[in-house]
Design a protein around this motif. Structure first.
Motif, PDB file in Angstrom:
ATOM      1  N   ASN A  89     -12.138   5.182   2.570  1.00  0.00           N
ATOM      2  CA  ASN A  89     -11.045   4.415   2.916  1.00  0.00           C
ATOM      3  C   ASN A  89     -11.608   3.166   3.042  1.00  0.00           C
ATOM      4  OD1 ASN A  89      -9.208   6.553   3.543  1.00  0.00           O
ATOM      5  ND2 ASN A  89      -9.833   6.811   5.511  1.00  0.00           N
ATOM      6  N   SER A  90     -12.653   2.838   3.725  1.00  0.00           N
ATOM      7  CA  SER A  90     -13.233   1.321   3.826  1.00  0.00           C
ATOM      8  C   SER A  90     -13.688   0.897   2.774  1.00  0.00           C
ATOM      9  CB  SER A  90     -14.413   1.438   4.760  1.00  0.00           C
ATOM     10  OG  SER A  90     -15.583   2.511   4.306  1.00  0.00           O
ATOM     11  N   LYS A  94      -9.215   0.056   0.993  1.00  0.00           N
ATOM     12  CA  LYS A  94      -9.354  -1.390   1.647  1.00  0.00           C
ATOM     13  C   LYS A  94      -9.888  -2.347   0.702  1.00  0.00           C
ATOM     14  CE  LYS A  94      -9.203  -0.087   6.412  1.00  0.00           C
ATOM     15  NZ  LYS A  94      -9.960  -0.116   7.853  1.00  0.00           N
ATOM     16  N   SER A  95     -10.217  -1.894  -0.435  1.00  0.00           N
ATOM     17  CA  SER A  95     -11.174  -2.934  -1.553  1.00  0.00           C
ATOM     18  C   SER A  95     -10.210  -4.141  -1.669  1.00  0.00           C
ATOM     19  CB  SER A  95     -11.229  -2.287  -2.813  1.00  0.00           C
ATOM     20  OG  SER A  95     -11.699  -3.281  -3.889  1.00  0.00           O
ATOM     21  N   ARG A 101      -7.951  -0.198  -5.529  1.00  0.00           N
ATOM     22  CA  ARG A 101      -6.935   0.332  -4.658  1.00  0.00           C
ATOM     23  C   ARG A 101      -5.931   1.191  -5.386  1.00  0.00           C
ATOM     24  NH1 ARG A 101      -6.503  -5.001  -3.181  1.00  0.00           N
ATOM     25  NH2 ARG A 101      -4.178  -4.945  -3.584  1.00  0.00           N
ATOM     26  N   ILE A 133      -3.753   2.766   7.588  1.00  0.00           N
ATOM     27  CA  ILE A 133      -4.216   2.461   6.200  1.00  0.00           C
ATOM     28  C   ILE A 133      -2.944   2.708   5.126  1.00  0.00           C
ATOM     29  CG2 ILE A 133      -5.691   2.796   4.330  1.00  0.00           C
ATOM     30  CD1 ILE A 133      -7.857   3.614   6.452  1.00  0.00           C
ATOM     31  N   ASN A 136      -0.117   0.124   5.593  1.00  0.00           N
ATOM     32  CA  ASN A 136      -0.581  -1.266   5.074  1.00  0.00           C
ATOM     33  C   ASN A 136      -0.529  -1.044   3.530  1.00  0.00           C
ATOM     34  OD1 ASN A 136      -1.133  -2.641   7.462  1.00  0.00           O
ATOM     35  ND2 ASN A 136      -3.167  -1.703   7.398  1.00  0.00           N
ATOM     36  N   GLU A 140       2.174  -3.074   0.029  1.00  0.00           N
ATOM     37  CA  GLU A 140       1.479  -4.053  -0.982  1.00  0.00           C
ATOM     38  C   GLU A 140       2.741  -4.693  -1.703  1.00  0.00           C
ATOM     39  OE1 GLU A 140      -1.300  -4.243  -2.446  1.00  0.00           O
ATOM     40  OE2 GLU A 140      -2.786  -3.387  -1.355  1.00  0.00           O
TER      41      GLU A 140
END
Length: 213
Positions: A89-90, A94-95, A101, A133, A136, A140
């Protein structure tokens, strides 16, 4: 395999090393060795490298590792769920890189929707942090990412044993989610997508807030 993984950092030979690496992990025992070693963590770094050839090759190998041998992958994810998805995830979802992504959310959907990973999927969709996540990603600007995010988001909604915090987030954001999803359509007509979306819309509409324990 130890030599091959190091070779993936060689700019002049990366495509050759990567091709040999993928041929080797066609054998389940070899893939199991890689997944159970520290090597698997290196792919999170390789995929994010600025050099396109290395990053693309690493992404291809990473996908092969996590999709080819179902039982081995299921065991790996079950035993390494916490750190793996935290890093996934990180580093990937979240790139700041759009391509990373997009590839990551598509692969995540492939992993979670595989029946072999049903136990891992159930735990994943019970996480409030993971839901945030995905929400979000749903907003996009890229429709491709939105569509792929929906395929994972629908698993949170379809979960019949949703934790109270998951239900309450969905209720709190209900009006925004309903508007967003109503307008979400793939470029090509897709009856299955529309059926899934209708089910998700009905489920969100019917939710009632729950008292946290």
């Amino acid at each position: 395999m130890d030599v091959l993984i190091q070779g993936c950092e060689n700019l002049d030979m990366v495509l050759h090393y990567g091709a040999m690496f993928r041929e080797c992990i066609r054998h389940q025992i070899v893939a199991k060795y890689v997944l159970e070693s520290e090597h698997v963590k290196k792919f999170f770094d390789y995929i994010q490298l600025a050099n396109f050839d290395i990053a693309a090759d690493a992404a291809a190998t990473f996908k092969e590792l996590l999709t080819r041998h179902k039982s081995t992958v299921a065991d790996f994810l079950t035993n390494n769920e916490e750190w793996f998805f935290a890093d996934y995830n990180s580093n990937l979802l979240k790139s700041v890189n759009y391509v990373i992504r997009r590839q990551a959310i598509k692969l995540l959907g492939d992993i979670l929707l595989d029946r072999s990973n049903s136990a891992v999927m159930t735990k994943y969709v019970s996480s409030m942090d993971y839901l945030m996540i995905l929400m979000n990603l749903l907003i996009e600007s890229s429709k491709s990412i939105q569509i792929e995010a929906f395929h994972v988001f629908k698993l949170f909604v379809a979960n019949q044993n949703k934790p109270a915090e998951i239900v309450n987030i969905l209720v709190t954001n209900r009006s925004k989610l309903l508007r967003l999803l109503a307008d979400l359509r793939p470029d090509k007509e897709d009856e299955r997508f529309e059926a899934d979306k209708s089910q998700v819309l009905r489920e969100i509409s019917s939710l009632e807030p729950l008292v946290l324990a």
